[in-house]
Design an enzyme around this catalytic site. Structure first.
Site, PDB file in Angstrom:
ATOM      1  N   ASP A  13      -8.347   1.383   4.135  1.00 27.42           N
ATOM      2  CA  ASP A  13      -8.855   0.307   4.051  1.00 27.42           C
ATOM      3  C   ASP A  13      -9.310  -0.349   2.867  1.00 27.42           C
ATOM      4  O   ASP A  13     -10.297   0.503   1.913  1.00 27.42           O
ATOM      5  CB  ASP A  13     -10.058   0.234   5.121  1.00 27.42           C
ATOM      6  CG  ASP A  13     -10.227  -1.352   5.561  1.00 27.42           C
ATOM      7  OD1 ASP A  13      -9.353  -2.049   5.678  1.00 27.42           O
ATOM      8  OD2 ASP A  13     -11.537  -1.775   5.383  1.00 27.42           O
ATOM      9  N   SER A  14      -9.277  -1.351   2.428  1.00 25.64           N
ATOM     10  CA  SER A  14      -9.477  -1.850   0.998  1.00 25.64           C
ATOM     11  C   SER A  14      -9.930  -3.376   0.906  1.00 25.64           C
ATOM     12  O   SER A  14      -9.643  -4.094   1.631  1.00 25.64           O
ATOM     13  CB  SER A  14      -8.617  -1.514   0.107  1.00 25.64           C
ATOM     14  OG  SER A  14      -7.142  -2.098   0.622  1.00 25.64           O
ATOM     15  N   LYS A  44       0.808  -1.167  -0.184  1.00 26.21           N
ATOM     16  CA  LYS A  44      -0.029  -0.018   0.106  1.00 26.21           C
ATOM     17  C   LYS A  44       0.932   1.179  -0.053  1.00 26.21           C
ATOM     18  O   LYS A  44       0.561   2.276  -0.576  1.00 26.21           O
ATOM     19  CB  LYS A  44      -0.842  -0.056   1.216  1.00 26.21           C
ATOM     20  CG  LYS A  44      -1.991  -1.257   1.271  1.00 26.21           C
ATOM     21  CD  LYS A  44      -2.810  -1.061   2.584  1.00 26.21           C
ATOM     22  CE  LYS A  44      -3.815  -2.070   2.484  1.00 26.21           C
ATOM     23  NZ  LYS A  44      -4.890  -1.922   3.632  1.00 26.21           N
ATOM     24  N   LYS A  92      -0.862  -0.132 -12.086  1.00 24.46           N
ATOM     25  CA  LYS A  92      -1.791  -0.037 -10.653  1.00 24.46           C
ATOM     26  C   LYS A  92      -1.619   1.380 -10.153  1.00 24.46           C
ATOM     27  O   LYS A  92      -2.308   2.236  -9.631  1.00 24.46           O
ATOM     28  CB  LYS A  92      -1.349  -0.961  -9.678  1.00 24.46           C
ATOM     29  CG  LYS A  92      -1.569  -2.391  -9.793  1.00 24.46           C
ATOM     30  CD  LYS A  92      -1.400  -3.421  -8.471  1.00 24.46           C
ATOM     31  CE  LYS A  92      -2.692  -3.077  -7.305  1.00 24.46           C
ATOM     32  NZ  LYS A  92      -2.412  -3.544  -6.179  1.00 24.46           N
ATOM     33  N   HIS A 135      -7.875   1.061  -7.775  1.00 18.57           N
ATOM     34  CA  HIS A 135      -8.667   1.640  -6.719  1.00 18.57           C
ATOM     35  C   HIS A 135      -7.863   2.659  -5.647  1.00 18.57           C
ATOM     36  O   HIS A 135      -8.574   3.862  -5.397  1.00 18.57           O
ATOM     37  CB  HIS A 135      -9.379   0.510  -5.910  1.00 18.57           C
ATOM     38  CG  HIS A 135      -8.465  -0.444  -5.210  1.00 18.57           C
ATOM     39  ND1 HIS A 135      -7.726  -1.012  -5.962  1.00 18.57           N
ATOM     40  CD2 HIS A 135      -8.467  -1.069  -4.186  1.00 18.57           C
ATOM     41  CE1 HIS A 135      -6.980  -1.940  -5.608  1.00 18.57           C
ATOM     42  NE2 HIS A 135      -7.501  -2.044  -4.261  1.00 18.57           N
ATOM     43  N   ARG A 136      -6.714   2.284  -5.271  1.00 21.36           N
ATOM     44  CA  ARG A 136      -5.850   3.041  -4.402  1.00 21.36           C
ATOM     45  C   ARG A 136      -5.224   4.379  -5.190  1.00 21.36           C
ATOM     46  O   ARG A 136      -5.505   5.482  -4.591  1.00 21.36           O
ATOM     47  CB  ARG A 136      -4.751   2.291  -3.889  1.00 21.36           C
ATOM     48  CG  ARG A 136      -4.099   2.804  -2.585  1.00 21.36           C
ATOM     49  CD  ARG A 136      -3.523   1.521  -1.833  1.00 21.36           C
ATOM     50  NE  ARG A 136      -4.180   0.351  -1.457  1.00 21.36           N
ATOM     51  CZ  ARG A 136      -4.302  -0.817  -2.043  1.00 21.36           C
ATOM     52  NH1 ARG A 136      -3.682  -0.974  -2.911  1.00 21.36           N
ATOM     53  NH2 ARG A 136      -5.149  -1.447  -1.388  1.00 21.36           N
TER      54      ARG A 136
END
Ligand code: IMP
Length: 182
Positions: free
Chosen positions: A66-67, A12, A164, A169-170
């Site tokens: 949070d994912s 992350k 990525k 999504h991040r």
């Protein structure tokens, strides 16, 4: 500006660094971890952010993240339980979706950032896709080897960390954060 991520997850950290080049992003070294007992990604992100705030230096910004994944055919599971769902979530997901035609899935990332003054900003990023029938690729982490983003024939693990940094999504949540702060 320095942003401390309340997490021990190096993946992350790498992704947030790549998506927020103008920030100095580091992991927050807290002595303990809060119980992630929220019912949504947002609640858990807020729990981590507030716990981090209590352990960070006054001048730093703090982020809680949070994912996880939501599988349509499983009514949104594993959702907030993505991490503790199973030792091997990939194998469990493939087994649960064996012979299931509807393979729609989304990655969700909630990011809560607390300013040095205590103001909170919450942003969300999503990535839509389908669950592949077998794992492929070796970049990323977690469910990436079985996640086929909409319109792509390769999994996220095959598309890789560079992809990525732009599309996950991040990355989308991080862009929403940069927009909110601008
Ligand atoms: P957390 O660390 O409690 O937020 O749990 C996240 C869970 O969702 C873990 O099981 C991860 O494997 C999964 N997850 C979240 N984001 C990603 C991602 O970008 N790639 C793969 N798996 C992810």
């Amino acid at each position: 500006m320095r942003l401390l991520l309340a997490s021990r997850n190096e993946n992350k950290l790498r992704e947030l660094r790549a998506a927020l080049p103008e920030w100095e992003v580091e992991l927050l070294d807290a002595p303990d971890e809060p119980a992630e007992d929220g019912e949504t990604f947002l609640e858990n992100a807020r729990i981590k952010a507030r716990h981090g705030r209590a352990h960070a230096a006054q001048g730093d910004w703090v982020a809680g993240e949070d994912s996880g994944i939501e599988v349509d055919a499983l009514g949104g599971r594993p959702g907030v339980h993505s991490a503790r769902w199973a030792e091997d979530g990939v194998a469990r997901l493939l087994a649960e979706l064996e012979d299931v035609e509807d393979r729609r899935v989304r990655y969700v990332c909630e990011l809560v950032v607390v300013s040095p003054g205590g103001a909170e900003i919450a942003v969300r990023g999503e990535l839509e896709g389908a669950v592949a029938t077998a794992p492929r690729g070796d970049e990323g982490f977690g469910y990436d080897p079985i996640f086929l983003p909409l319109g792509e024939s390769r999994t996220v693990a095959e598309l890789g960390n560079g992809w990525k940094a732009q599309h996950s999504h991040r990355a989308r949540a991080a862009r929403a954060l940069a927009d909110a702060l601008a």
